[in-house]
Design a protein around this motif. Structure first.
Motif, mmCIF file in Angstrom:
data_model
loop_
_atom_site.group_PDB
_atom_site.id
_atom_site.type_symbol
_atom_site.label_atom_id
_atom_site.label_comp_id
_atom_site.label_asym_id
_atom_site.label_seq_id
_atom_site.Cartn_x
_atom_site.Cartn_y
_atom_site.Cartn_z
ATOM 1 N N MET A 224 0.813 -1.212 0.000
ATOM 2 C CA MET A 224 0.000 0.000 0.000
ATOM 3 C C MET A 224 0.851 1.269 0.000
ATOM 4 S SD MET A 224 -2.857 -1.244 2.804
ATOM 5 C CE MET A 224 -1.615 -2.038 3.832
ATOM 6 N N LEU A 225 0.367 2.261 -0.725
ATOM 7 C CA LEU A 225 0.919 3.607 -0.639
ATOM 8 C C LEU A 225 0.197 4.329 0.489
ATOM 9 C CD1 LEU A 225 2.567 6.041 -1.880
ATOM 10 C CD2 LEU A 225 0.468 6.549 -3.162
ATOM 11 N N VAL A 226 0.958 5.075 1.277
ATOM 12 C CA VAL A 226 0.378 5.829 2.387
ATOM 13 C C VAL A 226 0.471 7.325 2.078
ATOM 14 C CG1 VAL A 226 0.423 6.276 4.870
ATOM 15 C CG2 VAL A 226 1.141 4.035 3.986
ATOM 16 N N THR A 227 -0.655 8.015 2.143
ATOM 17 C CA THR A 227 -0.667 9.464 1.991
ATOM 18 C C THR A 227 -1.188 10.095 3.278
ATOM 19 O OG1 THR A 227 -2.901 9.494 1.020
ATOM 20 C CG2 THR A 227 -1.022 9.342 -0.498
ATOM 21 N N VAL A 228 -0.752 11.320 3.530
ATOM 22 C CA VAL A 228 -1.157 12.039 4.744
ATOM 23 C C VAL A 228 -1.604 13.443 4.365
ATOM 24 C CG1 VAL A 228 -0.460 12.864 7.021
ATOM 25 C CG2 VAL A 228 0.529 10.757 6.109
ATOM 26 N N SER A 229 -2.778 13.816 4.803
ATOM 27 C CA SER A 229 -3.239 15.192 4.678
ATOM 28 C C SER A 229 -3.343 15.791 6.078
ATOM 29 C CB SER A 229 -4.602 15.266 3.983
ATOM 30 O OG SER A 229 -5.075 16.609 3.982
ATOM 31 N N PHE A 230 -2.388 16.629 6.415
ATOM 32 C CA PHE A 230 -2.417 17.267 7.737
ATOM 33 C C PHE A 230 -3.618 18.202 7.876
ATOM 34 C CE2 PHE A 230 1.870 15.675 7.552
ATOM 35 C CZ PHE A 230 2.167 15.351 8.875
ATOM 36 N N PRO A 231 -3.961 19.036 6.874
ATOM 37 C CA PRO A 231 -5.129 19.910 7.035
ATOM 38 C C PRO A 231 -6.442 19.147 7.172
ATOM 39 C CG PRO A 231 -3.731 20.688 5.239
ATOM 40 C CD PRO A 231 -3.236 19.338 5.623
ATOM 41 N N CYS A 232 -6.512 17.925 6.594
ATOM 42 C CA CYS A 232 -7.739 17.126 6.682
ATOM 43 C C CYS A 232 -7.746 16.163 7.868
ATOM 44 C CB CYS A 232 -7.937 16.314 5.400
ATOM 45 S SG CYS A 232 -8.281 17.295 3.931
ATOM 46 N N SER A 233 -6.623 16.067 8.588
ATOM 47 C CA SER A 233 -6.495 15.141 9.723
ATOM 48 C C SER A 233 -6.780 13.706 9.304
ATOM 49 C CB SER A 233 -7.425 15.552 10.878
ATOM 50 O OG SER A 233 -7.009 16.767 11.432
ATOM 51 N N GLU A 234 -6.149 13.280 8.188
ATOM 52 C CA GLU A 234 -6.402 11.918 7.733
ATOM 53 C C GLU A 234 -5.164 11.293 7.097
ATOM 54 O OE1 GLU A 234 -9.774 12.676 5.272
ATOM 55 O OE2 GLU A 234 -8.574 13.159 3.494
ATOM 56 N N ILE A 235 -5.061 9.989 7.311
ATOM 57 C CA ILE A 235 -4.043 9.151 6.684
ATOM 58 C C ILE A 235 -4.788 8.127 5.834
ATOM 59 C CG2 ILE A 235 -2.199 7.474 7.111
ATOM 60 C CD1 ILE A 235 -1.888 8.851 9.899
ATOM 61 N N THR A 236 -4.378 7.990 4.577
ATOM 62 C CA THR A 236 -5.090 7.078 3.680
ATOM 63 C C THR A 236 -4.120 6.051 3.108
ATOM 64 O OG1 THR A 236 -6.612 8.861 3.096
ATOM 65 C CG2 THR A 236 -6.618 6.916 1.693
ATOM 66 N N LEU A 237 -4.571 4.797 3.044
ATOM 67 C CA LEU A 237 -3.794 3.715 2.464
ATOM 68 C C LEU A 237 -4.444 3.289 1.156
ATOM 69 C CD1 LEU A 237 -3.497 3.535 5.749
ATOM 70 C CD2 LEU A 237 -2.350 1.392 5.218
ATOM 71 N N TRP A 238 -3.629 3.227 0.100
ATOM 72 C CA TRP A 238 -4.097 2.927 -1.248
ATOM 73 C C TRP A 238 -3.382 1.677 -1.765
ATOM 74 C CZ3 TRP A 238 -7.393 6.917 -2.908
ATOM 75 C CH2 TRP A 238 -7.273 8.134 -2.233
ATOM 76 N N ASP A 239 -4.062 0.901 -2.598
ATOM 77 C CA ASP A 239 -3.379 -0.166 -3.320
ATOM 78 C C ASP A 239 -2.297 0.486 -4.172
ATOM 79 O OD1 ASP A 239 -2.860 -1.856 -5.780
ATOM 80 O OD2 ASP A 239 -4.122 -3.245 -4.644
ATOM 81 N N LYS A 240 -1.046 0.081 -3.992
ATOM 82 C CA LYS A 240 0.044 0.807 -4.640
ATOM 83 C C LYS A 240 0.110 0.563 -6.147
ATOM 84 C CE LYS A 240 4.066 -2.248 -4.226
ATOM 85 N NZ LYS A 240 5.480 -2.296 -3.794
ATOM 86 N N ASP A 241 -0.618 -0.465 -6.627
ATOM 87 C CA ASP A 241 -0.647 -0.735 -8.065
ATOM 88 C C ASP A 241 -1.813 -0.042 -8.761
ATOM 89 O OD1 ASP A 241 1.641 -2.403 -8.010
ATOM 90 O OD2 ASP A 241 0.411 -4.054 -7.263
ATOM 91 N N THR A 242 -2.982 -0.050 -8.132
ATOM 92 C CA THR A 242 -4.191 0.470 -8.786
ATOM 93 C C THR A 242 -4.639 1.822 -8.248
ATOM 94 O OG1 THR A 242 -5.677 -0.595 -7.202
ATOM 95 C CG2 THR A 242 -4.977 -1.908 -9.111
ATOM 96 N N LEU A 243 -4.096 2.224 -7.106
ATOM 97 C CA LEU A 243 -4.513 3.441 -6.383
ATOM 98 C C LEU A 243 -5.961 3.350 -5.879
ATOM 99 C CD1 LEU A 243 -2.816 6.424 -8.275
ATOM 100 C CD2 LEU A 243 -1.946 5.037 -6.387
ATOM 101 N N GLU A 244 -6.462 2.138 -5.754
ATOM 102 C CA GLU A 244 -7.768 1.950 -5.124
ATOM 103 C C GLU A 244 -7.626 2.206 -3.622
ATOM 104 O OE1 GLU A 244 -11.060 -1.610 -4.300
ATOM 105 O OE2 GLU A 244 -9.261 -1.981 -5.511
ATOM 106 N N LYS A 245 -8.555 2.968 -3.066
ATOM 107 C CA LYS A 245 -8.495 3.267 -1.631
ATOM 108 C C LYS A 245 -8.804 2.020 -0.822
ATOM 109 C CE LYS A 245 -10.172 7.138 0.121
ATOM 110 N NZ LYS A 245 -11.089 8.160 0.710
ATOM 111 N N ILE A 246 -7.942 1.712 0.146
ATOM 112 C CA ILE A 246 -8.119 0.526 0.981
ATOM 113 C C ILE A 246 -8.734 0.903 2.336
ATOM 114 C CG2 ILE A 246 -6.908 -1.321 2.205
ATOM 115 C CD1 ILE A 246 -4.952 -1.422 -0.137
ATOM 116 N N ARG A 247 -8.151 1.868 2.988
ATOM 117 C CA ARG A 247 -8.764 2.329 4.236
ATOM 118 C C ARG A 247 -8.211 3.697 4.617
ATOM 119 N NH1 ARG A 247 -5.183 -1.632 6.186
ATOM 120 N NH2 ARG A 247 -3.756 -0.937 7.835
ATOM 121 N N GLU A 248 -8.894 4.303 5.566
ATOM 122 C CA GLU A 248 -8.540 5.653 6.011
ATOM 123 C C GLU A 248 -8.430 5.674 7.523
ATOM 124 O OE1 GLU A 248 -11.121 9.601 5.867
ATOM 125 O OE2 GLU A 248 -10.416 9.059 3.859
ATOM 126 N N ILE A 249 -7.448 6.399 8.025
ATOM 127 C CA ILE A 249 -7.253 6.557 9.465
ATOM 128 C C ILE A 249 -7.469 8.028 9.798
ATOM 129 C CG2 ILE A 249 -5.628 6.346 11.391
ATOM 130 C CD1 ILE A 249 -4.121 4.238 9.669
#
Length: 284
Positions: A224-249
């Motif tokens: 998974m690719l992990v992205t972080v949006s500090f202004p949105c207070s969220e961490i998102t994990l994506w399938d690193k091949d398809t960029l399909e969203k897997i889950r959000e923290i």
């Protein structure tokens, strides 16, 4: 989430994690924490005043910090100041990004210039690369990759810093890039997340509206690719091949910060955290 894995009396504006230690900027100081004991084993005042916009990267031997127009190079072992250079003069010539390899320090300067510093001779050279500022720069083999504020991704010859290839990703700043093998992930300030094949230097896939506000590519965890949006207070994990969203923290964050992925954890600092927190990435 584990709060204050590193407990300090201020905001950590940047950090680097090695096998044994955590080096972090807090206020005017650099602080070295032993990971196992979590004890402070070294601290040294480096800066004349506090600042929130400083950025830090490091390799096995040295720590590199830029603060507005000034570049600092320090020994990672004892924080000895090895050199300090003023590379610009004002808001038109401040440092926007930094990358290093074994021989050279590369600093992108506002309005499209790159200044290089030889790590042995300290010889400084200037290169005019683009008409646009570059906030995100990375070393890739014999090349440099830069994201511009006008939405372009540039592939540069590392020895000459001449542009070899370019691809237009949008019209907004490409503020964060992350390289995983022969794949590059890029975050645009228009909310787009890109997966790019580096051999072809072409977009493989794109996810629109990845986050509602500015975000960065933090790294890869398992598949998974992990992205972080500090202004949105969220961490998102994506399938690193398809960029399909897997889950959000969801996690309280603010404005900006620093992250590091190690094993099943993400270390994170933010302007609402005193010290460094740690988040488990394998919890469903």
């Amino acid at each position: 989430m584990e709060h204050n894995i590193v407990a300090l009396d201020g905001i950590v504006t940047g950090f680097n994690i090695t096998e044994r230690y955590i080096d972090c900027m807090c206020g005017k100081k650099l602080v070295k924490i032993e990971k196992d004991s979590r004890n402070v084993i070294l601290q040294k005042t480096i800066f004349e005043k506090e600042g929130l916009s400083r950025k830090l990267i490091a390799d096995d031997e040295q720590i590199f910090i830029y603060d507005f127009c000034t570049l600092y190079v320090l020994s990672q072992r004892n924080y000895e100041l090895l050199g300090k250079w003023k590379l610009g003069n004002d808001l038109s010539s401040d440092i926007c990004g930094i990358a290093v390899d074994g021989d050279t320090i590369y600093c992108s300067i506002r309005n499209g210039k790159i200044i290089t510093l030889d790590r042995r001779s300290y010889l400084i050279k200037e290169f005019f690369v683009s008409e646009n500022s570059m906030w995100s720069i990375k070393v890739y083999d014999k090349c440099m990759i830069c994201g511009t504020v006008e939405g372009e991704l540039l592939l540069l010859d590392k020895s000459t810093l001449a542009i070899e290839k370019r691809v237009v990703l949008g019209k907004k700043n490409i503020g964060s890039i992350y390289i995983d093998g022969e794949t590059l992930y890029a975050a645009g300030h228009d909310g787009k997340l890109f997966k790019i094949d580096l051999k072809r230097f072409e977009v493989d896939c794109l996810m629109k509206k990845a986050h509602k506000k500015m975000f960065r590519c933090a790294g890869v965890y398992e598949n998974m690719l992990v992205t972080v949006s500090f202004p949105c207070s969220e961490i998102t994990l994506w399938d690193k091949d398809t960029l399909e969203k897997i889950r959000e923290i969801s996690i309280p964050l603010k404005l900006s910060g620093c992250t590091h992925i190690e094993k099943n954890f993400m270390y994170i600092s933010s302007r609402n955290i005193f010290g460094i927190d740690r988040i488990s990435l394998n919890e469903q």
